[in-house]
Design a protein around this motif. Structure first.
Motif, PDB file in Angstrom:
ATOM      1  N   GLU A 160       0.814  -1.221   0.000  1.00  0.00           N
ATOM      2  CA  GLU A 160       0.000   0.000   0.000  1.00  0.00           C
ATOM      3  C   GLU A 160       0.847   1.272   0.000  1.00  0.00           C
ATOM      4  O   GLU A 160       0.471   2.266  -0.610  1.00  0.00           O
ATOM      5  CB  GLU A 160      -0.938   0.003   1.208  1.00  0.00           C
ATOM      6  CG  GLU A 160      -1.979  -1.113   1.122  1.00  0.00           C
ATOM      7  CD  GLU A 160      -3.161  -0.890   2.048  1.00  0.00           C
ATOM      8  OE1 GLU A 160      -3.066  -0.046   2.953  1.00  0.00           O
ATOM      9  OE2 GLU A 160      -4.187  -1.580   1.841  1.00  0.00           O
ATOM     10  N   GLU A 161       1.982   1.227   0.703  1.00  0.00           N
ATOM     11  CA  GLU A 161       2.811   2.428   0.769  1.00  0.00           C
ATOM     12  C   GLU A 161       3.326   2.805  -0.625  1.00  0.00           C
ATOM     13  O   GLU A 161       3.369   3.979  -0.990  1.00  0.00           O
ATOM     14  CB  GLU A 161       3.960   2.233   1.761  1.00  0.00           C
ATOM     15  CG  GLU A 161       4.690   3.507   2.136  1.00  0.00           C
ATOM     16  CD  GLU A 161       3.798   4.751   2.270  1.00  0.00           C
ATOM     17  OE1 GLU A 161       4.103   5.767   1.613  1.00  0.00           O
ATOM     18  OE2 GLU A 161       2.791   4.713   3.006  1.00  0.00           O
ATOM     19  N   GLN A 162       3.663   1.787  -1.412  1.00  0.00           N
ATOM     20  CA  GLN A 162       4.116   2.013  -2.793  1.00  0.00           C
ATOM     21  C   GLN A 162       2.999   2.669  -3.628  1.00  0.00           C
ATOM     22  O   GLN A 162       3.221   3.653  -4.327  1.00  0.00           O
ATOM     23  CB  GLN A 162       4.516   0.657  -3.412  1.00  0.00           C
ATOM     24  CG  GLN A 162       4.766   0.658  -4.913  1.00  0.00           C
ATOM     25  CD  GLN A 162       6.124   1.225  -5.268  1.00  0.00           C
ATOM     26  OE1 GLN A 162       6.987   1.323  -4.408  1.00  0.00           O
ATOM     27  NE2 GLN A 162       6.310   1.613  -6.520  1.00  0.00           N
ATOM     28  N   ILE A 163       1.784   2.131  -3.506  1.00  0.00           N
ATOM     29  CA  ILE A 163       0.644   2.658  -4.254  1.00  0.00           C
ATOM     30  C   ILE A 163       0.378   4.116  -3.855  1.00  0.00           C
ATOM     31  O   ILE A 163       0.248   5.001  -4.710  1.00  0.00           O
ATOM     32  CB  ILE A 163      -0.617   1.788  -3.992  1.00  0.00           C
ATOM     33  CG1 ILE A 163      -0.394   0.369  -4.537  1.00  0.00           C
ATOM     34  CG2 ILE A 163      -1.856   2.412  -4.620  1.00  0.00           C
ATOM     35  CD1 ILE A 163      -1.457  -0.637  -4.115  1.00  0.00           C
ATOM     36  N   SER A 164       0.334   4.359  -2.551  1.00  0.00           N
ATOM     37  CA  SER A 164       0.073   5.721  -2.065  1.00  0.00           C
ATOM     38  C   SER A 164       1.139   6.696  -2.549  1.00  0.00           C
ATOM     39  O   SER A 164       0.840   7.821  -2.926  1.00  0.00           O
ATOM     40  CB  SER A 164       0.015   5.742  -0.533  1.00  0.00           C
ATOM     41  OG  SER A 164      -1.086   4.990  -0.087  1.00  0.00           O
ATOM     42  N   LYS A 165       2.381   6.232  -2.549  1.00  0.00           N
ATOM     43  CA  LYS A 165       3.487   7.085  -2.979  1.00  0.00           C
ATOM     44  C   LYS A 165       3.306   7.494  -4.449  1.00  0.00           C
ATOM     45  O   LYS A 165       3.514   8.653  -4.825  1.00  0.00           O
ATOM     46  CB  LYS A 165       4.805   6.310  -2.798  1.00  0.00           C
ATOM     47  CG  LYS A 165       6.040   7.164  -2.790  1.00  0.00           C
ATOM     48  CD  LYS A 165       7.278   6.336  -2.494  1.00  0.00           C
ATOM     49  CE  LYS A 165       7.931   5.853  -3.781  1.00  0.00           C
ATOM     50  NZ  LYS A 165       8.960   4.822  -3.572  1.00  0.00           N
ATOM     51  N   GLU A 166       2.871   6.539  -5.270  1.00  0.00           N
ATOM     52  CA  GLU A 166       2.689   6.845  -6.700  1.00  0.00           C
ATOM     53  C   GLU A 166       1.522   7.814  -6.902  1.00  0.00           C
ATOM     54  O   GLU A 166       1.599   8.736  -7.708  1.00  0.00           O
ATOM     55  CB  GLU A 166       2.474   5.542  -7.472  1.00  0.00           C
ATOM     56  CG  GLU A 166       3.749   4.705  -7.518  1.00  0.00           C
ATOM     57  CD  GLU A 166       3.559   3.291  -8.038  1.00  0.00           C
ATOM     58  OE1 GLU A 166       4.558   2.553  -8.072  1.00  0.00           O
ATOM     59  OE2 GLU A 166       2.421   2.918  -8.414  1.00  0.00           O
ATOM     60  N   PHE A 167       0.431   7.601  -6.160  1.00  0.00           N
ATOM     61  CA  PHE A 167      -0.709   8.523  -6.263  1.00  0.00           C
ATOM     62  C   PHE A 167      -0.322   9.936  -5.786  1.00  0.00           C
ATOM     63  O   PHE A 167      -0.738  10.929  -6.367  1.00  0.00           O
ATOM     64  CB  PHE A 167      -1.889   8.008  -5.435  1.00  0.00           C
ATOM     65  CG  PHE A 167      -2.627   6.842  -6.068  1.00  0.00           C
ATOM     66  CD1 PHE A 167      -2.735   6.712  -7.443  1.00  0.00           C
ATOM     67  CD2 PHE A 167      -3.238   5.874  -5.271  1.00  0.00           C
ATOM     68  CE1 PHE A 167      -3.421   5.648  -8.022  1.00  0.00           C
ATOM     69  CE2 PHE A 167      -3.933   4.808  -5.836  1.00  0.00           C
ATOM     70  CZ  PHE A 167      -4.019   4.693  -7.212  1.00  0.00           C
ATOM     71  N   ARG A 168       0.485   9.972  -4.725  1.00  0.00           N
ATOM     72  CA  ARG A 168       0.921  11.266  -4.184  1.00  0.00           C
ATOM     73  C   ARG A 168       1.723  12.033  -5.225  1.00  0.00           C
ATOM     74  O   ARG A 168       1.585  13.245  -5.380  1.00  0.00           O
ATOM     75  CB  ARG A 168       1.781  10.999  -2.939  1.00  0.00           C
ATOM     76  CG  ARG A 168       1.692  12.055  -1.856  1.00  0.00           C
ATOM     77  CD  ARG A 168       2.392  11.552  -0.592  1.00  0.00           C
ATOM     78  NE  ARG A 168       1.729  10.380  -0.028  1.00  0.00           N
ATOM     79  CZ  ARG A 168       2.359   9.369   0.578  1.00  0.00           C
ATOM     80  NH1 ARG A 168       3.688   9.367   0.699  1.00  0.00           N
ATOM     81  NH2 ARG A 168       1.677   8.354   1.069  1.00  0.00           N
ATOM     82  N   LYS A 169       2.532  11.298  -5.963  1.00  0.00           N
ATOM     83  CA  LYS A 169       3.365  11.903  -7.006  1.00  0.00           C
ATOM     84  C   LYS A 169       2.470  12.505  -8.105  1.00  0.00           C
ATOM     85  O   LYS A 169       2.706  13.611  -8.590  1.00  0.00           O
ATOM     86  CB  LYS A 169       4.265  10.798  -7.577  1.00  0.00           C
ATOM     87  CG  LYS A 169       5.379  11.266  -8.462  1.00  0.00           C
ATOM     88  CD  LYS A 169       6.346  10.112  -8.741  1.00  0.00           C
ATOM     89  CE  LYS A 169       6.798  10.147 -10.180  1.00  0.00           C
ATOM     90  NZ  LYS A 169       7.468   8.916 -10.608  1.00  0.00           N
ATOM     91  N   LEU A 170       1.419  11.770  -8.454  1.00  0.00           N
ATOM     92  CA  LEU A 170       0.509  12.250  -9.499  1.00  0.00           C
ATOM     93  C   LEU A 170      -0.259  13.480  -9.000  1.00  0.00           C
ATOM     94  O   LEU A 170      -0.459  14.442  -9.745  1.00  0.00           O
ATOM     95  CB  LEU A 170      -0.470  11.136  -9.896  1.00  0.00           C
ATOM     96  CG  LEU A 170      -1.307  11.393 -11.151  1.00  0.00           C
ATOM     97  CD1 LEU A 170      -0.426  11.597 -12.375  1.00  0.00           C
ATOM     98  CD2 LEU A 170      -2.282  10.249 -11.405  1.00  0.00           C
ATOM     99  N   LYS A 171      -0.663  13.453  -7.732  1.00  0.00           N
ATOM    100  CA  LYS A 171      -1.383  14.602  -7.159  1.00  0.00           C
ATOM    101  C   LYS A 171      -0.488  15.838  -7.155  1.00  0.00           C
ATOM    102  O   LYS A 171      -0.941  16.952  -7.440  1.00  0.00           O
ATOM    103  CB  LYS A 171      -1.834  14.259  -5.735  1.00  0.00           C
ATOM    104  CG  LYS A 171      -2.373  15.430  -4.916  1.00  0.00           C
ATOM    105  CD  LYS A 171      -3.724  15.926  -5.439  1.00  0.00           C
ATOM    106  CE  LYS A 171      -4.520  16.697  -4.408  1.00  0.00           C
ATOM    107  NZ  LYS A 171      -4.003  18.044  -4.164  1.00  0.00           N
TER     108      LYS A 171
END
Ligand SMILES: *Cc1c(COP(=O)(O)O)cnc(C)c1O
Length: 223
Positions: A160-171
């Motif tokens: 999950e941390e990996q997924i959240s990190k990628e979404f954060r980058k897009l945001k």
């Protein structure tokens, strides 16, 4: 699967300002009608051919979203009616959307697809390309498209941390391009989150989630 219940359950979990796109790819028209009768109007398909078959069999007040890779030679089929194209992955494609939109006298809303996952893929801009494109005055001359934001898919993983990190980058890229002053830019939509990760995506600022299998069950590609 009770389609209506599933949609209502997901809608209760949506944060204010976040819209649900029901991903109906591979689903037969009868299943889409069930969702429609539950009051839902926004549907996502990933193939033009499949979309064109369905469009004629379903009510005209459905808002169709294209979420999969789009070939330039297929743009003309969807230009008259498509509500939002999430998967703009090249400048050439955007130019063709602009050309076809002009022909049918429309301004077509588009999102730029950004490659944020660790998996290799041919599709999507890099964050750097997005920034260059959104500051290039030439982009602003495409007057029959409206660039409304970004779409991305996280790595397929249970980390999950990996997924959240990628979404954060897009945001963060989304926030950066919000300041763009091109005449055809109206940055307001961040399309991220699918069945497995839409809660994480909303925590990171998604304004549009694309959910299929959590509503219809596992897809049967043989259908
Ligand atoms: C299939 C698909 C979805 C939905 O996937 P689920 O995991 O079934 O929710 C979302 N976005 C894109 C681009 C897709 O191709």
């Amino acid at each position: 699967m009770n389609i209506k219940n599933n949609i209502n359950q997901i809608k209760q979990l949506l944060i204010p300002g976040c819209e649900l796109i029901v991903v109906s790819k591979t689903q037969p028209v009868e299943k889409i009608k069930e969702a429609y009768e539950a009051g839902h109007r926004a549907f996502g398909e990933n193939k033009v051919q499949e979309l064109m078959q369905k469009v004629h069999l379903l009510p005209t007040d459905i808002q169709w979203h294209l979420i999969g890779h789009l070939q330039s030679n297929k743009v003309k089929f969807i230009a008259p009616f498509i509500h939002l194209i999430h998967s703009i992955d090249s400048i050439k494609l955007l130019q063709e959307v602009n050309r076809q939109a002009q022909k049918v006298n429309r301004i077509i809303p588009c999102l730029l697809q950004v490659h944020i996952a660790t998996e290799e893929t041919k599709f999507g801009f890099s964050p750097k390309e997005v920034k260059q494109f959104m500051t290039n005055p030439e982009t602003g001359k495409l007057s029959n498209i409206s660039i409304q934001g970004l779409m991305g898919m996280a790595t397929f993983t249970d980390q999950e941390e990996q997924i959240s990190k990628e979404f954060r980058k897009l945001k963060s890229l989304f926030d950066e391009i919000k300041t763009c002053t091109l005449p055809n830019a109206d940055i307001k939509t961040l399309s991220m989150g699918m069945s497995g990760d839409y809660l994480l995506a909303m925590e990171e600022g998604s304004t549009m989630v694309r959910v299929g299998s959590a509503i219809f069950g596992e897809r049967n590609y043989a259908l």
